[in-house]
Enzyme design. Structure first.
Site, PDB file in Angstrom:
ATOM      1  N   GLU A 253      64.371  25.455  53.332  1.00 25.61           N
ATOM      2  CA  GLU A 253      63.061  26.093  53.347  1.00 25.61           C
ATOM      3  C   GLU A 253      63.229  27.449  54.015  1.00 25.61           C
ATOM      4  O   GLU A 253      63.387  27.534  55.232  1.00 25.61           O
ATOM      5  CB  GLU A 253      62.053  25.222  54.110  1.00 25.61           C
ATOM      6  CG  GLU A 253      61.849  23.837  53.512  1.00 25.61           C
ATOM      7  CD  GLU A 253      61.264  23.871  52.116  1.00 25.61           C
ATOM      8  OE1 GLU A 253      60.699  24.915  51.717  1.00 25.61           O
ATOM      9  OE2 GLU A 253      61.365  22.855  51.405  1.00 25.61           O
TER      10      GLU A 253
ATOM     11  N   CYS B 233      56.072  31.672  57.744  1.00 22.15           N
ATOM     12  CA  CYS B 233      56.961  31.923  56.605  1.00 22.15           C
ATOM     13  C   CYS B 233      56.191  32.160  55.308  1.00 22.15           C
ATOM     14  O   CYS B 233      56.710  32.796  54.397  1.00 22.15           O
ATOM     15  CB  CYS B 233      57.951  30.770  56.439  1.00 22.15           C
ATOM     16  SG  CYS B 233      57.180  29.155  56.201  1.00 22.15           S
TER      17      CYS B 233
END
Length: 459
Positions: free
Chosen positions: A212, A246
């Site tokens: 990720e 993010c």
């Protein structure tokens, strides 16, 4: 922790897993319930640690970290038995008589490496999925959020013996020592640069990995958008956790005809949500460390600032900042920002805007504000990204009903809910062939009758 100590822990975890302690539904549910209860009892401790590490308010800590983690645990407890079931699938006529089914099987010993920006959520969410799938785990929280790592260590040591779940703290040396070991699966959340190193190390043992990562996630504001509402939702998503998210909108790509209206609305929303002086707002977070503070301040071009642009070095805080007249050549567009700086670029042709996005690495998220269904369809069809929202930001990751993950340079694999359970499982394909009948077609000697039957089955 030394490499020898890590190897000893990993050996004990392999033995614990091989003994079958993690396999039953009862054992998995007990682990999940114990972790959920500990998370609830340590909520105040986690809030204090998150405030110390990142300046998060207790409200934001629960909304974006503890609460979301509890939600994932609740979902997994509710659905675990169903997820563990074998799933019967059709059997080809050529394999009659048989039953074919898919059965999830845990990988075994997994490594979970988490980042500093959401140190509770991004550590415990994948751990919940790993435990639900029946694995043991070594958890490596970031050294950049030490207060939270200490509370996480306390929680996990209260809940589990080290041969089941073990926390390894430390910095780069410990990371490297862990990556030199052979795990059955690796789950990593963090930067693209470190993700590449994780994947290189995983390749040494052909270890499957979920990565990720991040990237420059665009936020397109098309001329049919409801500008005031768009500004409200963009400000929330961009400046949450001081921009250290993010999936935060990295930049705005705005129709030139509505740019000035959007800027005015964004400025007003910053005042509404953070006050006239956000640097004095106790609920506004801080930059994780001095290194990142100076990196971010270096990305701000004072000549292009229309809002914010100021910082408090001692407190490591940067005001919510908006920059206009930005081009792809500006420093702020050369890397993922990961901070409270919002550059605004414009376009006059949506097709050209889409082409600009597609010419760059695929982002972790994409956001589109538009009331035009045709525009929505065009952007969704032509842009490649991990996930996103229409007419909102970041909320797509706050559900266990949908997978979360990247594509291309923003990552591989996904998790949350069913997808998370499957990410930490190997789905085995099994044929249970019956013994009361044995079709002769596949056995030699071959002949015309068998060939005729073969062609009947396989066509």
């Amino acid at each position: 922790m030394t490499e020898l100590e890590i190897q000893t822990i990993l050996k004990r975890q392999r033995e614990y897993f091989a003994a079958g302690h993690t396999l039953s539904a009862e054992a998995r549910l007990a682990a999940l319930k114990k972790l959920k209860a500990a998370l609830q009892s340590h909520e105040a401790d986690l809030a204090r640690a998150l405030q110390q590490d990142l300046g998060k308010s207790a409200y934001e800590s629960y909304m974006c970290e503890t609460g979301l983690t509890l939600s994932e645990a609740t979902w997994m407890i509710r659905h675990l038995r169903s997820l563990m079931k074998e799933r019967t699938v059709p059997t080809p006529l050529s394999q009659f008589a048989a039953r074919s089914f898919r059965a999830p099987s845990p990988y075994g010993n997994v490594l979970i490496m988490s980042p500093w920006n959401y140190p509770v959520l991004l550590t415990l969410d994948p751990l919940i999925d790993a435990l639900a799938a029946g694995n043991t785990a070594i958890v490596k929280p970031s050294a950049y959020s030490p207060a939270t790592a200490a509370v996480l260590t306390q929680i996990l040591e209260e809940c589990f013996p080290p041969e089941y779940v073990c926390v390894v703290t430390g910095g780069r040396a410990e990371n490297q020592a862990l990556l030199r070991q052979k795990f059955d699966m690796i789950f990593f959340t963090g930067s693209k640069a470190v993700g590449k190193e994780v994947l290189r190390c995983a390749a040494e043992y052909l270890t499957p990995a979920v990565l990720e990562l991040g990237g420059k996630s665009p936020c397109i504001v098309e001329r049919s958008a409801k500008i005031r509402l768009a500004a409200k939702r963009i400000v929330f998503g961009k400046y949450l956790n001081c921009g250290q998210t993010c999936v935060a909108p990295d930049y705005i790509l705005c129709d030139a005809s509505v740019r000035d209206e959007l800027i005015a609305a964004l400025q007003e929303e910053i005042k509404v949500q953070f006050g006239a002086d956000p640097l004095q707002n106790p609920a506004y977070g801080k930059i994780i460390n001095e290194k990142h503070y100076h990196r971010l301040m270096g990305l701000i071009d004072p000549a292009k600032v229309v809002c914010g642009g100021t910082g408090d070095e001692a407190a490591q805080r940067i005001a919510p900042t908006i920059m206009k007249d930005v081009t792809w050549d500006d420093a702020v567009m050369g890397e993922e920002i990961f901070g409270p700086i919002l550059p605004i670029l414009t376009y006059t042709d949506l097709d050209e805007a889409v082409a600009e996005i597609e010419a760059r690495p695929h982002p972790l998220a994409l956001y589109l504000f538009s009331e035009d269904k045709a525009v929505q369809r065009k952007v969704l069809d032509r842009c490649h990204f991990g996930g996103g929202c229409l007419n909102d930001t970041i909320i797509h990751l706050a559900t266990s009903a949908m997978p979360f993950g990247g594509v291309g340079e923003s990552g591989m694999g996904g998790y949350h809910g069913k997808t998370g359970f499957e990410a930490f499982s190997h789905l085995r394909s099994i044929v249970d062939k019956k013994t009361w009948l044995d079709m002769p077609v596949r056995y030699q000697p071959y002949g015309k009758a068998k060939e005729k039957m073969l062609r009947f089955f396989l066509k």
